[in-house]
Design a protein around this motif. Structure first.
Motif, PDB file in Angstrom:
ATOM      1  N   LEU A 193       0.866  -1.253   0.021  1.00 60.60           N
ATOM      2  CA  LEU A 193      -0.050  -0.021   0.155  1.00 60.60           C
ATOM      3  C   LEU A 193       0.870   1.298   0.203  1.00 60.60           C
ATOM      4  N   TYR A 231      -7.031  -1.110  -1.273  1.00 64.74           N
ATOM      5  CA  TYR A 231      -6.854  -0.808   0.216  1.00 64.74           C
ATOM      6  C   TYR A 231      -7.993  -1.895   0.638  1.00 64.74           C
ATOM      7  N   PRO A 265      -0.351   2.604  -4.669  1.00 60.14           N
ATOM      8  CA  PRO A 265      -0.658   1.249  -4.173  1.00 60.14           C
ATOM      9  C   PRO A 265      -0.852   0.307  -5.308  1.00 60.14           C
TER      10      PRO A 265
END
Length: 305
Positions: free
Chosen positions: A34, A48, A44
């Motif tokens: 990330l 997420y 990233p």
């Protein structure tokens, strides 16, 4: 983004993923993925919260995550391919559109195997080779050659055998290494070396034997010299976790590697995983130690005295 620019960015990202994974011992952690930066900008490598990464500036998917017991029916089948389920929503837009674009352009993806929470085994490059709207899934292959097969959904038996062999080499063996090294906290069970790039996951009962399952309790985290010695029955481990060195090696006179790397390991006890479920199976150790004991009684060949 122009395809040539995107392809170069992928190359740089994959090079970094490969370097980091090798340094760690074959895997990366979530926070590393990330926090990746390229040319000073954060990019990233995984999403997420979702199992697919589609950077806004990319025309094609960058990475996908395959996780056991995840929300999608992503499965490896008997054909050796990954059957990657459509993402939720419109099958012709969003994430699915970018996966389809990767198939049409041949852009390589990174597959991350999530074997353990927050730990990912990278497999790349992989390719989206077919789209099955009727099954709401894409087919993902581990070799670009499958892009040029007329009907990847119906492989011939030789093609299926090749795909299964690739899956074993590029998916299952690296995933086994990740699980074992994480269980042993990236440390050789014998000498406690902690450099992940110098550690392997050794099978206790060899891969290919009916008892040789790729499970953590059939593995030992070993540095490369101890792994090689273990495979060649120069080193054994008793069911009580005691290290034994073959008598013929104990009698040899050689340089410091033999003395400190092998001979001084005789009588040491393994450093075991914290979780009991991850510790080596006693019956497997006994099976393997019998073979070590039998091999160590043979006459030495070419040993220096």
């Amino acid at each position: 983004m122009e395809s040539a620019v995107e392809a170069e960015l992928r190359r740089q990202i994959m090079a970094w993923v490969g370097e980091r994974a090798e340094a760690n011992g074959g895997f990366l952690r979530r926070d590393e993925l990330l926090d990746f930066h390229l040319d000073g900008e954060k990019l990233p490598v995984i999403d997420y919260s979702r199992g697919i990464r589609n950077p806004a500036s990319f025309a094609s998917t960058l990475s996908i995550v395959s996780a056991a017991n995840g929300p999608y029916d992503d499965t490896e089948s008997e054909d050796g391919l990954l059957h990657y389920a459509y993402r939720k929503g419109d099958p012709w837009s969003g994430d699915n559109r970018k996966l389809r674009h990767a198939m049409e352009t041949g852009m390589p993806l990174i597959l991350f195997r999530k074997e353990i929470a927050n730990v990912y085994t990278p497999v790349f490059p992989v390719y989206v080779v077919d789209d099955e709207p009727q099954n709401r899934q894409f087919l993902v292959a581990l070799d670009e050659a499958f892009r040029f097969i007329h009907d990847p959904a119906h492989l011939s038996e030789p093609q299926r055998e090749y795909a299964r062999r690739l899956a074993k080499q590029r998916l299952h063996q690296p995933a086994f290494r990740t699980r074992v090294l994480v269980a042993y906290e990236t440390r050789c069970a014998i000498c406690e070396l902690r450099h992940g790039s110098l550690l392997d996951a050794a099978h206790i009962v060899p891969d290919g034997h009916e008892l040789g399952a790729p499970t953590v309790n059939n593995g030992l985290a070993l540095c490369k010299i101890h792994h090689a010695a273990y495979d060649q029955n120069m080193l054994g481990v008793t069911p009580d976790h005691e290290v034994r060195i073959a008598f013929r090696l104990l009698e040899e006179i050689d340089g410091p590697m033999l003395k400190h790397g092998l001979q001084e390991m005789h009588g040491r006890h393994l450093t075991l995983p914290r979780r009991r479920a991850d510790r080596p199976d006693r019956d497997h150790l006994a099976w393997r130690y019998e073979r070590f004991a039998a091999a160590s009684t043979k006459e030495p060949t070419g040993a220096s005295r």
